[in-house]
Structure formats: structure tokens, C-alpha cells
Design a protein around this motif. Structure first.
Motif, PDB file in Angstrom:
ATOM      1  N   UNK A 150       0.834  -1.200   0.000  1.00 51.54           N
ATOM      2  CA  UNK A 150       0.000   0.000   0.000  1.00 51.54           C
ATOM      3  C   UNK A 150       0.872   1.254   0.000  1.00 51.54           C
ATOM      4  N   UNK A 151       1.904   1.268   0.818  1.00 49.51           N
ATOM      5  CA  UNK A 151       2.796   2.429   0.864  1.00 49.51           C
ATOM      6  C   UNK A 151       3.473   2.649  -0.483  1.00 49.51           C
ATOM      7  N   UNK A 152       3.908   1.556  -1.104  1.00 48.01           N
ATOM      8  CA  UNK A 152       4.565   1.668  -2.409  1.00 48.01           C
ATOM      9  C   UNK A 152       3.610   2.244  -3.451  1.00 48.01           C
ATOM     10  N   UNK A 153       2.348   1.825  -3.403  1.00 45.62           N
ATOM     11  CA  UNK A 153       1.362   2.328  -4.356  1.00 45.62           C
ATOM     12  C   UNK A 153       1.075   3.804  -4.111  1.00 45.62           C
ATOM     13  N   UNK A 154       1.015   4.201  -2.838  1.00 46.11           N
ATOM     14  CA  UNK A 154       0.725   5.594  -2.505  1.00 46.11           C
ATOM     15  C   UNK A 154       1.890   6.524  -2.840  1.00 46.11           C
TER      16      UNK A 154
END
Length: 204
Positions: free
Chosen positions: A167-171
């Protein structure tokens, strides 16, 4: 051997490079490998968090690694205290030779919020993230190298942690670079080549 001659390059002043990801996936190995290169002065700061650069934060980190802590929130608050204690050191280093961090606030989110299931404990996500923002405001990263392939099993690398990192990578996709599985030397080459491609390495 690194493909970029280490004695002929330096980090662009103000640069923050982050090595993030799962436990036992090679982050500390790469921090040490980069640290050993013959950087031109001023040399980048190489720092692990939360152990940091002070006796206080080193002591807190040892405590969180060895002592039983029943509250996941208490553990992460101790880590954030270490982050806060080292922010000035990081800021000063960035202005000179740049900085390379082994773990960032992403670990607090991935292992703390997601891995420890804090939402199921009734904790408020906005309040938790707000504490992180309070510490890290003004200290954005130029690139986050995300290590997702552990070289050996670790019980802490549970699926919720992996989901948190995804999720962090996508954000933050603009600054995230996933590190491919490779031997340590090839990984160092990859990191240096990526820094060069992104204009974060400059001739001395």
C-alpha cells in the motif's frame, strides 16, 4: 565491483535515500556496502533507525529488541521517539553530503499499524499517522528502495506487513523502486545505477 566509480561520485546535497522493506532482505547489508565506498567529502550520513546516532536511541532500540513489550503502540511510540531524536542530525547531514537511511517511517506503518493489527485494537489511524507526520514533516525522501525478498525466514514478515508495504509503495509510486532479488554485489550495482539515473549522484 560497483559499476559507478565510488571515488568519483557524491550524493547531491539535500538527498535522502531510504532502504526499506522486510526483515532479513538485505537492507543493512547494502547500507554497509554503500558506506564502505570512497565517497568524496562531505560523505553521506549512513544511519539505521531507530538505533540512530545517540546513546539514548541505541539504548532504546536494544530495549525494544530484547525486552518483552505487550503493547504494539508502546513499541512504535518508542521507535518514533528515536526518530524524533535523530531528525536534527538527519537534517544537517542532508544539507551537506546527503543521507542514506536503513528503515524509515514506513517500517512504523508496515510492522506497527498493519503487522500489529492496530485498527482491530480500536486505535485511530489518523491519530497514529498524525504522530508520524509530526516527526517526519519536511523530511521527504528522494527515493525509497523497497526490499521485498527475505534471504531467510523471519516470523515478523507476515502477510499484513507485506500488504502494508504494498500500500505504501502504491501511494508513493513516484519515489518507490522495488529491488530485484540478486546477490549483494549485483544489488549494490543496481542501487548505484538507479541513483545515477535519477540524478541523485553527481561527479565530484
Amino acid at each position: 565491483m560497483a559499476t559507478v566509480p565510488p571515488s568519483l561520485v557524491r550524493l547531491v546535497p539535500g538527498t535522502l535515500v531510504v532502504l526499506e522493506g522486510l526483515d532479513r532482505s538485505g537492507k543493512s547489508t547494502q547500507r554497509a556496502a554503500l558506506d564502505r565506498l570512497s565517497w568524496t567529502d562531505p560523505k553521506p550520513l549512513f544511519m539505521h533507525l531507530p538505533s540512530g546516532q545517540s546513546r539514548f536511541t541505541e539504548g532504546v532500540y536494544r530495549l525494544t529488541e530484547r525486552a518483552p513489550i505487550s503493547s504494539a503502540l508502546a513499541r512504535q511510540l518508542m521507535h518514533l521517539a528515536c526518530h524524533a531524536e535523530n531528525i536534527n542530525t538527519l537534517s544537517e547531514a542532508r544539507a551537506g553530503g546527503g543521507a542514506v537511511l536503513d528503515r524509515w517511517w514506513w517500517s512504523t506503518v508496515a510492522y506497527g499499524w498493519y503487522g500489529a493489527h492496530m485498527a482491530e485494537q480500536g486505535l485511530d489511524e489518523d491519530a497514529f499517522l498524525g504522530m508520524i507526520d509530526l516527526v517526519w514533516s519536511g523530511q521527504s525522501a528522494d527515493v525509497v528502495f523497497l526490499f521485498t525478498t527475505p534471504h531467510e525466514a523471519d516470523a515478523l514478515n507476515r502477510e499484513p506487513v507485506r500488504a502494508g508495504y504494498r500500500r505504501l509503495a502504491a501511494e508513493h509510486s513516484a519515489i518507490t523502486v522495488e529491488v530485484p532479488a540478486a546477490d549483494p554485489a549485483a544489488t549494490t550495482d543496481f542501487l548505484l545505477a538507479t541513483l545515477r539515473e535519477r540524478g541523485l549522484l553527481t561527479p565530484s
